[in-house]
Design a protein around this motif. Structure first.
Motif, PDB file in Angstrom:
ATOM      1  N   THR A  72       0.854  -1.188   0.000  1.00 44.30           N
ATOM      2  CA  THR A  72       0.000   0.000   0.000  1.00 44.30           C
ATOM      3  C   THR A  72       0.887   1.233   0.000  1.00 44.30           C
ATOM      4  OG1 THR A  72      -1.710  -1.152   1.280  1.00 44.30           O
ATOM      5  CG2 THR A  72      -1.827   1.232   1.230  1.00 44.30           C
ATOM      6  N   LEU A  91       0.712   5.190   0.815  1.00 42.08           N
ATOM      7  CA  LEU A  91      -0.081   6.220   1.474  1.00 42.08           C
ATOM      8  C   LEU A  91       0.661   7.545   1.414  1.00 42.08           C
ATOM      9  CD1 LEU A  91      -1.145   4.251   4.693  1.00 42.08           C
ATOM     10  CD2 LEU A  91      -2.289   4.327   2.465  1.00 42.08           C
ATOM     11  N   LYS A  92      -0.072   8.608   1.162  1.00 38.64           N
ATOM     12  CA  LYS A  92       0.534   9.929   1.097  1.00 38.64           C
ATOM     13  C   LYS A  92       0.680  10.536   2.488  1.00 38.64           C
ATOM     14  CE  LYS A  92       1.096  10.534  -3.348  1.00 38.64           C
ATOM     15  NZ  LYS A  92       2.431  10.764  -3.941  1.00 38.64           N
ATOM     16  N   THR A  93       1.691  11.379   2.662  1.00 39.66           N
ATOM     17  CA  THR A  93       1.884  12.061   3.939  1.00 39.66           C
ATOM     18  C   THR A  93       2.619  13.377   3.743  1.00 39.66           C
ATOM     19  OG1 THR A  93       2.764  11.870   6.189  1.00 39.66           O
ATOM     20  CG2 THR A  93       4.078  10.899   4.420  1.00 39.66           C
ATOM     21  N   ILE A 148       3.823  -1.145   3.747  1.00 36.83           N
ATOM     22  CA  ILE A 148       3.276   0.192   3.524  1.00 36.83           C
ATOM     23  C   ILE A 148       4.418   1.114   3.149  1.00 36.83           C
ATOM     24  CG2 ILE A 148       2.226   2.232   4.574  1.00 36.83           C
ATOM     25  CD1 ILE A 148       0.484   0.484   6.233  1.00 36.83           C
ATOM     26  N   TYR A 152      -5.166   7.941   7.145  1.00 30.44           N
ATOM     27  CA  TYR A 152      -5.862   6.726   6.751  1.00 30.44           C
ATOM     28  C   TYR A 152      -6.095   5.856   7.996  1.00 30.44           C
ATOM     29  CZ  TYR A 152      -3.623   8.277   2.395  1.00 30.44           C
ATOM     30  OH  TYR A 152      -3.179   9.032   1.338  1.00 30.44           O
ATOM     31  N   ASN A 194      -2.687   8.919  11.133  1.00 26.47           N
ATOM     32  CA  ASN A 194      -3.184   7.613  10.724  1.00 26.47           C
ATOM     33  C   ASN A 194      -3.672   6.842  11.938  1.00 26.47           C
ATOM     34  OD1 ASN A 194      -2.479   7.777   7.865  1.00 26.47           O
ATOM     35  ND2 ASN A 194      -0.350   7.685   8.568  1.00 26.47           N
ATOM     36  N   MET A 252      -7.719  -2.151   5.255  1.00 25.39           N
ATOM     37  CA  MET A 252      -7.212  -0.887   4.735  1.00 25.39           C
ATOM     38  C   MET A 252      -8.389  -0.006   4.355  1.00 25.39           C
ATOM     39  SD  MET A 252      -4.445   0.776   4.118  1.00 25.39           S
ATOM     40  CE  MET A 252      -4.871   2.505   4.059  1.00 25.39           C
ATOM     41  N   LEU A 259      -4.265   6.988  -2.647  1.00 24.71           N
ATOM     42  CA  LEU A 259      -3.594   5.774  -2.177  1.00 24.71           C
ATOM     43  C   LEU A 259      -3.498   4.776  -3.316  1.00 24.71           C
ATOM     44  CD1 LEU A 259      -5.845   3.533   0.124  1.00 24.71           C
ATOM     45  CD2 LEU A 259      -6.702   4.948  -1.705  1.00 24.71           C
ATOM     46  N   ASP A 260      -2.609   3.816  -3.149  1.00 22.26           N
ATOM     47  CA  ASP A 260      -2.464   2.704  -4.084  1.00 22.26           C
ATOM     48  C   ASP A 260      -2.386   1.425  -3.273  1.00 22.26           C
ATOM     49  OD1 ASP A 260      -1.992   4.023  -6.848  1.00 22.26           O
ATOM     50  OD2 ASP A 260      -0.549   5.036  -5.568  1.00 22.26           O
ATOM     51  N   ILE A 261      -3.137   0.411  -3.709  1.00 24.62           N
ATOM     52  CA  ILE A 261      -3.159  -0.881  -3.026  1.00 24.62           C
ATOM     53  C   ILE A 261      -2.887  -1.969  -4.050  1.00 24.62           C
ATOM     54  CG2 ILE A 261      -4.545  -2.507  -1.679  1.00 24.62           C
ATOM     55  CD1 ILE A 261      -6.281  -0.077  -0.823  1.00 24.62           C
ATOM     56  N   SER A 268      -6.581   2.069  -6.837  1.00 27.37           N
ATOM     57  CA  SER A 268      -6.004   3.385  -6.581  1.00 27.37           C
ATOM     58  C   SER A 268      -7.082   4.453  -6.481  1.00 27.37           C
ATOM     59  CB  SER A 268      -5.018   3.764  -7.690  1.00 27.37           C
ATOM     60  OG  SER A 268      -5.690   3.919  -8.924  1.00 27.37           O
TER      61      SER A 268
END
Length: 228
Positions: free
Chosen positions: A6, A8-10, A45, A58, A109, A138, A203-205, A214
Motif C-alpha cells: 500500500t 499512502l501519502k503524507t 506500507i 488513513y 493515521n 485498509m 492511495l495505491d493498493i 487506486s
C-alpha cells in the motif's frame, strides 16, 4: 485476498520515519528522499510525500497472534499512547470473535492491532514487531461508494458474508475466508477510537491476485488487473 503493498501519502514524512523506525523499532525496507517502506508481516506500507496535498491520513489494521492481545497492548503502551473511546482503550467485537486496540501516528493515521481469536495463528514467542502477521484491513474512502462497490464486485471483491451493500454505512469488502478487507466508505464517517472523519486521500493498493486499486489526487477511483 491478501494486501501485498500500500502506498499512502503524507506531509509528515520525517515525523513518521522517526515514529516507526526509532520509536516503534521498524526496519526500513527501502528509503528515498520522498518515501520509506516498512513491513507489517507479509504486507508493506510505503509512506510517500511526493506531490502531497493537504494532510492525508488513513485507517489500517494489522493482524496479531490470537493469543497475544494483552501482551501486544502492553508492548504498545510502553512506546506510545493508546486511543480511547468512552473511557475504554480496547474493544471486544463479540460478533467477530476479535479484540482490537488503536493508536495514532504523527500523521494522524489510525493504526489498529486486531487479534482474531478464532482465525489468527497463535504464537509462543514474546510479542514483538515480528509478531505482526499482515495488514488485514485498509481504509478505502471514495466519493461514490455504491459505484465503487460495483467495480469491486466485478473483480470478485464482495461485501463481508456477501450481504447487501448499504450506501451510508461502512462496508467490509474482501475475502470472508481470509479475513482481509477494504473498508469502503463515503466521506464523513468518524473512525472508531478517533475524532478523525473519513476523507478521500490518494492511495495505491496491490493485492496478491495482481489487482491494483487506486485513488488519485483528483479523488478518482480505479481498479485493474496487473499485466502478466
Amino acid at each position: 485476498m491478501d494486501i501485498l503493498n500500500t502506498v499512502l501519502k503524507t506531509n509528515k514524512l520525517n515525523e513518521l520515519k522517526y515514529f516507526y523506525k526509532d520509536k516503534l523499532g521498524f526496519t526500513l525496507e527501502s528509503e528515498t528522499t520522498n518515501s520509506f517502506k516498512i513491513k507489517f508481516g507479509s504486507s508493506a506500507i510505503e509512506f510517500n510525500s511526493s506531490g502531497v496535498k493537504g494532510s492525508p491520513y488513513y485507517h489500517f489494521a494489522c493482524d496479531i497472534p490470537s493469543n497475544q492481545f494483552e501482551e501486544a497492548k502492553e508492548w504498545i503502551k510502553q512506546r506510545t499512547d493508546l486511543l480511547t473511546e468512552d473511557g475504554e482503550d480496547e474493544i471486544d467485537f463479540t460478533n467477530l470473535s476479535a479484540k482490537s486496540l488503536y493508536f495514532e501516528d504523527p500523521a494522524g493515521n489510525i493504526v489498529e492491532f486486531i487479534a482474531r481469536l478464532k482465525d489468527n495463528p497463535p504464537s509462543n514467542q514474546p510479542f514483538s514487531l515480528k509478531s505482526i502477521q499482515r495488514l488485514s484491513e485498509m481504509s478505502l474512502v471514495v466519493q461514490d461508494k455504491m459505484a465503487v462497490a460495483e467495480k469491486l464486485k466485478a473483480f470478485h471483491i464482495v461485501n463481508r458474508d456477501d450481504t447487501e451493500i448499504a450506501p451510508d454505512s461502512l462496508s467490509f469488502m474482501g475475502d470472508q475466508k481470509a479475513k482481509v478487507f477494504l473498508l469502503l466508505t463515503n466521506p464523513g464517517r468518524r473512525w472508531l477510537f478517533s475524532n478523525k472523519i473519513s476523507t478521500v486521500f490518494p492511495l495505491d493498493i496491490t493485492l496478491d491476485s495482481g489487482i491494483l486499486i487506486s485513488v488519485n489526487d483528483k479523488n478518482e477511483f480505479d481498479i485493474c488487473k496487473e499485466a502478466t
